[in-house]
Design a protein around this motif. Structure first.
Motif: not given
Length: 732
Positions: A397, A405-406, A438, A434-436, A431, A441
């Motif tokens: 992160n 980071n993603r 997870i 950072e992920e919209d 995740m 992703a």
């Protein structure tokens, strides 16, 4: 009655009997694949006790000369080689057995033959020949090292590149046949001994003091001219080789730092406890420890049967992203040294933040840092590939790095390295920050992921936070993820480890109890409650894995699309079965599999291959569970249905030949153990499938080839063998 030679009376009777039987097999009196005499009959033949016969058979079993099928009997091993053997491709043979073969060419050069070598390959002393050294892998594990010598005048333009051409399977014999019109038809084993070779032992992941088997052989063409001389070293049969299971294969490891208060704590007691808890593997940190401590930990993990993953990081003095060339050189040297430790310790991967120092940030533009780090990691990755080690680069992160980071950013960096053994290590904790989404992703980038750190949103063990683990596992199953789930949780605050990771929750928990809790939670989700639904998942995974090979088989005498077609059928079947509840009956699941195949495969193959599942579904309507009677009857009914539908008979080089092989084995089976009858049916199908190589095709497109269809394995028959293999592995 066979009399025992008086001159041999000083030798135990069971050894004499074993030698005599082996001699009969070598002479062809007892054929490969044929049943052995019963213990009683052998006892009468040699006028000895049954105990003596069993000892003799055990000698032959240990040497791999015979094999036992529970409930059926003892057979001469199909794969047992006499001194003279027909040529078999390493790739083809291994894939027939349901494993994944690969080869690494270590050396390729032209040398001058000494007197002994010249004699073996039929050339003059000091005449030039090709020398190749290759490491052969099965399921990503090194199994043997082969050194080959070929007269240069036979194939003057032979180069290393020939061995990497797609479809060749890196077979010397295929290269010689297809490019130089030289066909090797038989091989003579000329020498065999037990040797010590620490260097080869190291490559084969065997302890240096362990003995190796050395075999020497010469391959000949139709005119009996020597073509290839080979020396092969391999671990003896008693050496433990790790092979990954087929089907859904998600193993669970744990990061050993979870049990440490300080980063440099002794982890040996924790490794023993981890094995007791039931983890499949461990992640051991190389960072900040001594080589001696690391080697002891790796050895203990291997001795306990645990798979080994290693982790590390870099410092400002070993920063791959640095603009200083000397620092980048330090980074390359350090990471290569880590790779050596992993390889020497029998590890699978090197994980970690390998691109820049952890918790250090830089004003240097990202594109420059990426360019620098990608070059270093490409060189290290190529070095790791030679040692059969994977690199997994961790995505973390924004509070711990500004490198990326993603996952989608990391994928772009990964593409700059462009090596199949260099992938991403993703972490559900990072995740979650950072992920919209997870889950999206993860699914979108699954092919780039080599390992997954599993922990909760608060860094605790799975099942104690808000992450939807069922959704994650479903995504991994759907996409046939075969890597590790590696629990990297931290549950103690106020320690060096806890403080550096900002574990501020004052409610400390026992790491062992938490690890066991997290493992149980993950395993409860991975383990499919419905055995029939698990079968659908395993079939999907197995046929995805074998699709290319089945297409290759089919291309010899058919359209070349069998693997694609049947894999599509099982993919659709898996998708439809996932819509069913875990409470669905066996009949309902099998019917769903059959009709999904029927709808999605098209042509003649859909109706034919769906029949086994539909027939079994019909028989199971009146039963709660699959048993020996239903299993045997399903195979018989399928044969009858296919015959009625197509008019095909046994011996016409089709899938029926494998089904008949399975039926033959079932017919002689006595007992009520389902696993035993499944084992027999699988073996019978394998034998029936292999028999198609000697048949002339009279059905389908292959019938137009007439005699040219002889010598090729029928793709449909091999699919039947794989299907019955999936049944057995699922019920096991």
């Amino acid at each position: 009655m066979i009399k025992i030679n008086k001159k041999k009376r000083s030798i135990p009777k069971y050894k004499i009997i074993a030698e005599d039987i082996e001699k009969q097999i070598k002479q062809g009196i007892l054929k490969r694949g044929e049943p052995m005499n019963s213990e009683l009959k052998t006892q009468q033949q040699y006028n000895v006790s049954r105990v003596t016969v069993r000892k003799a058979y055990k000698v032959l079993l240990d040497k791999g000369i015979i094999r036992t099928v529970p409930g059926v009997g003892t057979f001469v091993n199909d794969l047992y080689n006499n001194d003279w053997t027909w040529m078999n491709s390493f790739t083809t043979q291994v894939m027939k057995e349901g494993h994944v073969p690969t080869t690494k060419v270590k050396k390729f050069q032209v040398i001058k033959a000494n007197a002994q070598l010249a004699k073996r390959i039929g050339i003059k002393e000091k005449e030039e020949c090709f020398f190749l050294e290759r490491v052969r892998f099965i399921d990503n594990q090194p199994m043997w090292i082969t050194r080959s010598y070929i007269p240069k005048h036979l194939a003057p333009s032979f180069t290393k590149e020939y061995l990497s051409v797609a479809g060749m399977g890196q077979s010397i014999f295929k290269v010689l046949e297809m490019n130089f019109d030289i066909k090797c038809v038989k091989r003579l084993k000329i020498y065999e001994e037990i040797i010590e070779n620490p260097e080869d032992a190291k490559v084969l992941n065997v302890e240096p003091e362990k003995k190796l088997m050395l075999k020497k052989s010469i391959a000949y063409d139709n005119s009996n001219n020597p073509v290839v001389y080979e020396e092969t070293t391999m671990a003896q049969a008693n050496v433990k080789n790790k092979r990954r299971k087929k089907g859904i294969d998600m193993k669970v490891a744990v990061h050993m730092s979870m049990f440490c208060k300080n980063w440099t704590d002794d982890i040996l007691p924790h490794i023993k406890k981890v094995e007791e808890i039931g983890f499949d593997g461990v992640e051991i940190s190389l960072f900040g420890s001594t080589e001696e401590k690391i080697q002891k930990a790796l050895k203990l993990a291997n001795d306990l049967g645990l798979d080994v993953i290693c982790g590390t990081g870099v410092t400002e003095d070993t920063d791959p992203s640095s603009e200083d060339e000397n620092i980048r050189k330090n980074a390359t040297d350090y990471l290569k040294k880590c790779v050596d430790l992993v390889a020497d310790g029998g590890g699978l991967y090197l994980n970690g933040v390998l691109y820049a120092p952890w918790q250090k940030f830089s004003d240097t533009p990202r594109e420059i840092r990426w360019k620098n780090a990608s070059k270093v990691l490409k060189e290290v990755g190529m070095y790791a590939k030679e040692k059969n080690i994977g690199l997994n680069i961790e995505v973390i992160n924004r509070f711990e790095t500004d490198f990326f980071n993603r996952i989608e950013e990391a994928v772009e960096f990964l593409k700059m390295i462009n090596l199949d053994n260099v992938k991403l290590l993703v972490d559900t904790f990072h995740m979650n920050i950072e992920e919209d989404d997870i889950y999206k992703a993860l699914e979108k980038n699954i092919s780039y992921i080599g390992c997954i750190h599993i922990c909760e949103n608060h860094r605790g063990v799975p099942g104690t936070g808000h992450i939807d683990w069922k959704k994650i596992i479903d995504i991994l199953k759907k996409n046939n993820y075969r890597g590790y789930l590696d629990m990297e949780s931290f549950v103690e605050s106020g320690t060096e480890v806890g403080n550096s990771l900002f574990i501020w929750n004052g409610k400390n928990r026992d790491p062992y109890e938490e690890a066991e809790k997290g493992l149980k939670h993950i395993r409860s989700i991975i383990g499919v409650k419905n055995k029939y639904k698990e079968l659908a998942a395993n079939l999907n995974a197995l046929f995805k894995e074998n699709a290319e090979y089945l297409c290759k088989l089919d291309s010899e005498a058919g359209d070349g699309d069998h693997g694609t077609t049947i894999s599509r059928g099982f993919q659709r079947a898996y998708e439809k079965v996932q819509e069913l509840d875990d409470s669905a009956t066996g009949s309902e699941v099998l019917k769903t599999i059959g009709y999904a195949m029927l709808e999605s495969m098209g042509g003649a193959s859909g109706p034919i291959f769906s029949l086994l599942f539909i027939q079994m579904s019909t028989l199971l309507k009146e039963k709660e569970e699959l048993d020996v009677e239903v299993y045997k009857k399903s195979i018989e009914n399928t044969i009858n249905a296919i015959t009625d539908l197509t008019g095909t008979k046994r011996g016409e080089k089709t899938m029926l030949d494998a089904l008949y092989g399975a039926k033959d084995a079932c017919d002689v089976f006595e007992g009520d153990n389902l696993l035993d009858v499944m084992e027999c049916a699988k073996e019978g199908a394998h034998k029936g499938s292999l028999a198609t190589m000697e048949m002339k095709a009279t059905r389908g497109r292959a019938k137009f080839l007439q005699e040219k269809s002889v010598g090729y394995l029928d793709a449909g028959s091999h699919s039947i063998y794989l299907i019955l293999s999936a049944f057995l592995e699922t019920w096991k």
